[in-house]
Design a protein around this motif. Structure first.
Motif, short mmCIF file in Angstrom:
data_model
loop_
_atom_site.label_atom_id
_atom_site.label_comp_id
_atom_site.label_asym_id
_atom_site.label_seq_id
_atom_site.Cartn_x
_atom_site.Cartn_y
_atom_site.Cartn_z
N SER A 119 0.81 -1.22 0.00
CA SER A 119 0.00 0.00 0.00
C SER A 119 0.84 1.27 0.00
O SER A 119 0.29 2.37 -0.02
N LEU A 120 2.17 1.16 0.02
CA LEU A 120 3.04 2.33 0.17
C LEU A 120 3.54 2.90 -1.15
O LEU A 120 4.24 3.90 -1.16
N GLY A 121 3.19 2.28 -2.26
CA GLY A 121 3.67 2.76 -3.56
C GLY A 121 5.13 2.43 -3.81
O GLY A 121 5.78 3.08 -4.64
N LEU A 122 5.65 1.43 -3.12
CA LEU A 122 7.05 1.06 -3.26
C LEU A 122 7.26 -0.24 -4.04
O LEU A 122 8.38 -0.72 -4.16
N ILE A 123 6.18 -0.79 -4.57
CA ILE A 123 6.26 -2.00 -5.40
C ILE A 123 6.06 -1.60 -6.86
O ILE A 123 5.19 -0.80 -7.18
N SER A 124 6.91 -2.14 -7.73
CA SER A 124 6.82 -1.74 -9.14
C SER A 124 7.11 -2.91 -10.07
O SER A 124 7.48 -4.01 -9.62
N ASP A 125 6.96 -2.67 -11.35
CA ASP A 125 7.37 -3.65 -12.37
C ASP A 125 8.54 -3.10 -13.19
O ASP A 125 8.81 -3.56 -14.29
N ASP A 126 9.25 -2.13 -12.62
CA ASP A 126 10.38 -1.49 -13.28
C ASP A 126 11.67 -2.21 -12.91
O ASP A 126 12.09 -2.19 -11.74
N PRO A 127 12.34 -2.86 -13.86
CA PRO A 127 13.57 -3.61 -13.56
C PRO A 127 14.72 -2.74 -13.07
O PRO A 127 15.73 -3.27 -12.61
N ARG A 128 14.57 -1.42 -13.14
CA ARG A 128 15.61 -0.54 -12.61
C ARG A 128 15.54 -0.49 -11.07
O ARG A 128 16.49 -0.04 -10.43
N ASP A 129 14.41 -0.95 -10.51
CA ASP A 129 14.28 -1.00 -9.06
C ASP A 129 14.88 -2.31 -8.53
O ASP A 129 15.45 -3.10 -9.29
N GLU A 130 14.76 -2.53 -7.22
CA GLU A 130 15.35 -3.70 -6.58
C GLU A 130 14.52 -4.95 -6.88
O GLU A 130 13.30 -4.94 -6.75
N ALA A 131 15.18 -6.03 -7.25
CA ALA A 131 14.48 -7.28 -7.50
C ALA A 131 14.20 -8.03 -6.20
O ALA A 131 15.00 -7.97 -5.26
N PHE A 132 13.06 -8.70 -6.13
CA PHE A 132 12.77 -9.55 -4.99
C PHE A 132 13.57 -10.85 -5.07
O PHE A 132 14.12 -11.34 -4.08
#
Length: 279
Positions: A119-132
Motif C-alpha cells: 500500500s506504500l507505492g514502493l512495489i513496481s514492475d520497473d527492472p531498474r528497481d530492486e528485484a525480490f
C-alpha cells in the motif's frame, strides 16, 4: 491495527516484481507509536517515552511519538524527514515487515514470515528497481540483507516477550494515565514503583538475569521525555497567535534542536544491536 495490506512474500506473487527503497517518512505521519525490542531499549529511552501495551493477551513495550492519539506524529517534518535522534527498528524497512512463526515453542527455533506492504507505492514492475528474487528463484542479495535484519529483530522480539512475561508474572505493571501532571495516551501501562521496591533479593536477581531490570530502568528514565513532548505538541496545536505553518516550523525547530542535543550527548543511537536495512 489492521495488517490486511501486508502480503506474505512469495515467488508466485513477487517473483517478477520489484521494490523501491523508501526516501521519506511521510507514511508514518499518523503513526503515534511503535513496538520496541529488547536490543534497542536504551536508544529508544534516550529519545521517546517508553511504555507498555497490553494487546491480544500479551504485553509489549512501545515507543510513544504522540501523546494525543488524534494528532500527527511530531517527529515527521513537513518534508517527510525524521526529526528524532533515533529511528526504532520497526520503522526501518518499508515496504517490509515480518510476523513470527514459532517452531516447537523454543526461542532459539523462532522462525518468521517476511511480509510486503503493497500500500506504500514502493512495489513496481520497473527492472531498474530492486528485484525480490534472482532468476533462479533464490532471494536477491538485497532481500537477503532484509531477511538478516528481521532475523535479528525477531530474535530480540522473542527475548522481549520472555522479559514481559516475567514482569506480568511478578505483577509489576499498573495503569499509567499521566506522568508529572502530563496526560498519556489511553491504555498505557507502566512499572509500579511500590511493587518494584517490595521485591525480594531473589526476585530482583531474576529480573537482572533475564534482562527485565534493564527494560524497567529504561522505561523509568524515558518518562522524563513526557514533559518536553507535551510542550512540543502544545506548540503545534495551541498557539493561536501564529499561522499553522509557523507553528509547525517552530515545533520542528524545537524537536530538531532536542535531537541534535541528544545525539551529541549519547552514542546509544549509533550503538544499537539492530541496524537499518532498507534505506
Amino acid at each position: 491495527m489492521t495488517r490486511t495490506h501486508l502480503k506474505p512474500l512469495s515467488f508466485q506473487r513477487h517473483g517478477h516484481m520489484f521494490w523501491k527503497r523508501f526516501t521519506s517518512f511521510e507514511h508514518t505521519r499518523h503513526v503515534t507509536e511503535c513496538s520496541v525490542v529488547e536490543a534497542e531499549v536504551f536508544p529508544v529511552a534516550a529519545s521517546f517515552p517508553l511504555v507498555f501495551r497490553k494487546t491480544e493477551g500479551r504485553v509489549e513495550p512501545v515507543a510513544v511519538f504522540s501523546l494525543t492519539e488524534e494528532a500527527e506524529n511530531p517527529f515527521v517534518s513537513e518534508t517527510g524527514g525524521w526529526l528524532a535522534p533515533y529511528l526504532p527498528s520497526a520503522m526501518r524497512c518499508p515496504p517490509f515487515d515480518a510476523e513470527p512463526m514459532p517452531r516447537g515453542g523454543q526461542v532459539k527455533d523462532a522462525q518468521f514470515q517476511l511480509l510486503v506492504d503493497e500500500s506504500l507505492g514502493l512495489i513496481s514492475d520497473d527492472p531498474r528497481d530492486e528485484a525480490f528474487y534472482r532468476e533462479t528463484g533464490a532471494l536477491s542479495s538485497n532481500l537477503e540483507a532484509v531477511m538478516t535484519f528481521f532475523q535479528g529483530r525477531m530474535s530480540s522480539a522473542q527475548t522481549t516477550k520472555a522479559i514481559c512475561d516475567v514482569l506480568v508474572e511478578m505483577n509489576l505493571l499498573d495503569r499509567l494515565t499521566q506522568y508529572e501532571s502530563c496526560i498519556l495516551p489511553r491504555s498505557c501501562w507502566g512499572i509500579s514503583t511500590d511493587r518494584l521496591n517490595s521485591l525480594t533479593n531473589k526476585q530482583l536477581a531474576t529480573l537482572t538475569a533475564c534482562g527485565a531490570l534493564r527494560l524497567v530502568h529504561a522505561h523509568q528514565i524515558s518518562l522524563s521525555h513526557v514533559a518536553w513532548l507535551t510542550q512540543a505538541q502544545s506548540r503545534m496545536t495551541h498557539n493561536p497567535g501564529s499561522k499553522d505553518a509557523e507553528r509547525k516550523a517552530n515545533a520542528e525547530g524545537f524537536l530538531s534542536a532536542l535531537a541534535e542535543a541528544q545525539t551529541s550527548e549519547t552514542s546509544w543511537g549509533q550503538n544499537s544491536e539492530i541496524h537499518a536495512c532498507a534505506r
